[in-house]
Design an enzyme around this catalytic site. Sequence first.
Site, PDB file in Angstrom:
ATOM      1  N   HIS A 182      34.033  53.509  33.088  1.00 27.11           N
ATOM      2  CA  HIS A 182      33.883  52.095  33.423  1.00 27.11           C
ATOM      3  C   HIS A 182      34.625  51.755  34.709  1.00 27.11           C
ATOM      4  O   HIS A 182      35.613  52.410  35.067  1.00 27.11           O
ATOM      5  CB  HIS A 182      34.371  51.238  32.259  1.00 27.11           C
ATOM      6  CG  HIS A 182      33.592  51.484  31.009  1.00 27.11           C
ATOM      7  ND1 HIS A 182      34.059  52.304  29.998  1.00 27.11           N
ATOM      8  CD2 HIS A 182      32.369  51.062  30.635  1.00 27.11           C
ATOM      9  CE1 HIS A 182      33.143  52.350  29.035  1.00 27.11           C
ATOM     10  NE2 HIS A 182      32.121  51.604  29.397  1.00 27.11           N
TER      11      HIS A 182
ATOM     12  N   GLU B 162      49.443  49.489  27.611  1.00 24.25           N
ATOM     13  CA  GLU B 162      49.757  50.917  27.562  1.00 24.25           C
ATOM     14  C   GLU B 162      48.998  51.720  28.618  1.00 24.25           C
ATOM     15  O   GLU B 162      49.096  52.944  28.651  1.00 24.25           O
ATOM     16  CB  GLU B 162      49.454  51.469  26.170  1.00 24.25           C
ATOM     17  CG  GLU B 162      50.307  50.838  25.077  1.00 24.25           C
ATOM     18  CD  GLU B 162      49.992  51.381  23.701  1.00 24.25           C
ATOM     19  OE1 GLU B 162      49.087  52.247  23.594  1.00 24.25           O
ATOM     20  OE2 GLU B 162      50.630  50.944  22.736  1.00 24.25           O
TER      21      GLU B 162
ATOM     22  N   SER C 241      27.361  49.293  29.028  1.00 20.86           N
ATOM     23  CA  SER C 241      28.619  48.688  29.470  1.00 20.86           C
ATOM     24  C   SER C 241      28.920  48.899  30.946  1.00 20.86           C
ATOM     25  O   SER C 241      29.694  48.141  31.528  1.00 20.86           O
ATOM     26  CB  SER C 241      29.779  49.228  28.631  1.00 20.86           C
ATOM     27  OG  SER C 241      29.818  50.644  28.708  1.00 20.86           O
TER      28      SER C 241
END
Length: 226
Positions: free
Chosen positions: A196, A189, A11
């Site tokens: 990342h 939130e 990712s």
Amino acid sequence: MSRHIYWAGDSTVKHNRINTYPQNGIGQVFNLYLKPEITVCNHAENGRSTKSFLDEKRLEGILDTLAKDDFLFIQFGHNDEKEDVKRHTDPFGSFQENLKIFIQEAKNKGAHPVLITPVYRRLFDEDGSLKELVHMDYPKAMLALGEELNVPVIDLCESSRQLLKATGDEGSKKWFMNFGASEYNNYPEGLNDNTHLRYEGAVIMAGLIADGLKKLGGIYEDLLLS
């Protein structure tokens, strides 16, 4: 002649869509550093280790079109650390054995494999010092394998570690998915994610890889804008 860079990774490299904005993967912005005739083919996917990437036959998807004189950038480590059986590998065991598969398959196609150690996690102690060994022995194992097989390794883990240490906790926060509530619609939130990257962070880390290619010289430096 057009050349291609294929990314195999996780990712931190993946090409993101609007549903994860503002997250950006390193492979997503890497074309900023490349000559216009170089095409990036990003096969990185969230949560993958060397093991799960191979088990899911994602490498085959690369090999279908990987051609002579293309490049295969191989970036793993974040998820090989995980303890679940679907992803975990041992640094100087199955991790290296899996990397050998990527390397050999690329060479079989006449392509150029490049190993890239995982980007450092932005983890600081209360005294402001950067935590050590956040990726355990995986970067060392990748460096050792590169030396053994005479395959180039770009040590992004070390170069990003040095950059984070120099920049500090607060200064580097804007590079990562670490922000308060209501700043982004996808994360009402807020988020506290120090792995990342946001756009600026991805561009900066991609620049460290570009620096590594420049130091390698030859065909690797030739990928880059002058």
